[in-house]
Design a protein around this motif. Structure first.
Motif, PDB file in Angstrom:
ATOM      1  N   PRO A  51       0.797  -1.224   0.000  1.00 20.69           N
ATOM      2  CA  PRO A  51       0.000   0.000   0.000  1.00 20.69           C
ATOM      3  C   PRO A  51       0.825   1.267   0.000  1.00 20.69           C
ATOM      4  N   LEU A  53      -5.855  -2.034  -2.894  1.00 25.40           N
ATOM      5  CA  LEU A  53      -5.828  -1.851  -1.447  1.00 25.40           C
ATOM      6  C   LEU A  53      -6.748  -2.853  -0.755  1.00 25.40           C
ATOM      7  N   ARG A  54      -7.909  -3.088  -1.347  1.00 24.79           N
ATOM      8  CA  ARG A  54      -8.842  -4.064  -0.776  1.00 24.79           C
ATOM      9  C   ARG A  54      -8.252  -5.475  -0.861  1.00 24.79           C
ATOM     10  N   TRP A  71      -6.974  -4.169   3.159  1.00 22.73           N
ATOM     11  CA  TRP A  71      -7.465  -2.934   3.753  1.00 22.73           C
ATOM     12  C   TRP A  71      -8.988  -2.940   3.778  1.00 22.73           C
ATOM     13  N   SER A  72      -9.561  -2.283   4.797  1.00 19.25           N
ATOM     14  CA  SER A  72     -11.012  -2.165   4.872  1.00 19.25           C
ATOM     15  C   SER A  72     -11.504  -1.154   3.839  1.00 19.25           C
ATOM     16  N   GLY A 107     -10.928   2.363   5.314  1.00 21.97           N
ATOM     17  CA  GLY A 107      -9.509   2.706   5.335  1.00 21.97           C
ATOM     18  C   GLY A 107      -8.967   3.003   3.948  1.00 21.97           C
ATOM     19  N   SER A 108      -9.420   2.239   2.958  1.00 23.42           N
ATOM     20  CA  SER A 108      -8.988   2.459   1.578  1.00 23.42           C
ATOM     21  C   SER A 108      -9.445   3.822   1.078  1.00 23.42           C
TER      22      SER A 108
END
Length: 264
Positions: free
Chosen positions: A117, A168-169, A173-174, A177-178
């Motif tokens: 990320p 990101l997912r 990552w949530s 958050g993303s």
């Protein structure tokens, strides 16, 4: 070029609106339906390629030549090469359409593909600084050039950010958050725009240089990153229509501007 306090205030307002819309496009990955994205993203990527390439050759580079002269092509070439080297140095990641489509089906990124990320967001931030600078420099030339450049930036930002959101997912990552991370990264476009608006007051030639650099980077993104997407997957007609629509839209704006009297 805009001159006088009134024109300067209008230019700043136009730039702020364009950068704001660009920021909203960056959050589209978490807002739009994943099913819709899977169905439409190939055409959108092709559309983005068409808008970028037509904006480069019809608006950005010609305007840079008017301001910068033959040095435009040196700066554009340097920008093209630098972006290629930067992408190789950061590591190749999946094409945007592939990344988003994989996320829509619940798949992760391709094996062996770097999805760190921090690297992804740092690359995105640097890219957004350049986009913001390009939009500001184009609006300093004329509203028409600014609109064409901003539209090309926003359209190619959508598939890029959808792909980044998917990566990101896929990295764990949530959703929230993303989106927060991408929203923060989008703010860097304002830094690029502000730098150009302030820098051209002290160094007017900066405007042409920024446009030339933007031309080289847009050419790289359109021709190297996006255009090859037209040859991937079974939906060739959808991609071709998207590409031609992108060409025709910016081309139409360009010729309508020429018909009504050119740049003011």
């Amino acid at each position: 070029m805009a001159d006088g306090p009134l024109m300067e205030s209008h230019t700043v307002l136009f730039v702020l609106i364009a950068v704001g819309l660009d920021g909203l496009a960056g959050l589209a990955g978490g807002v739009l339906s994943e099913r819709w994205l899977h169905q439409r993203l190939p055409a959108l990527v092709a559309f983005a390629a068409g808008t970028l390439l037509s904006a480069v050759f019809l608006e950005v580079l010609p305007q840079a030549v008017e301001v910068q002269g033959a040095a435009t092509f040196t700066w554009a070439f340097a920008s093209f090469v630098a972006l290629a080297l930067l992408e190789w140095a950061l590591g190749h990641h999946p094409h945007h359409a592939e990344a988003a489509a994989g996320h829509a089906h619940g798949h992760h990124a391709h094996p062996g593909t770097p999805t760190l990320p921090v690297t992804l967001l740092a690359s995105d931030a640097l890219h957004n600084v350049g986009d913001g600078a390009a939009v500001a420099a184009a609006f300093l030339v004329s509203p028409q050039a600014g609109i064409a450049t901003a539209f090309a930036v926003i359209v190619h930002e959508l598939p890029q950010e959808v792909g980044d959101y998917a990566l990101l997912r896929a990295a764990g990552w949530s959703r929230g958050g993303s989106l927060v991370a991408l929203a923060g990264v989008q703010l860097t476009a304002a830094i690029g725009a502000a730098g150009v608006l302030l820098g051209t007051r002290m160094l007017p030639s900066l405007q042409g240089t920024v446009l030339a650099i933007a031309g080289g980077s847009f050419l790289y993104i359109g021709a190297v990153d996006l255009l090859p997407e037209m040859r991937r997957g079974p939906d060739a007609r959808q991609r071709l229509v998207g590409f031609l629509c992108g060409l025709l839209l910016i081309g139409g704006l360009h010729f309508a501007e020429a018909f009504t009297g050119g740049h003011g």
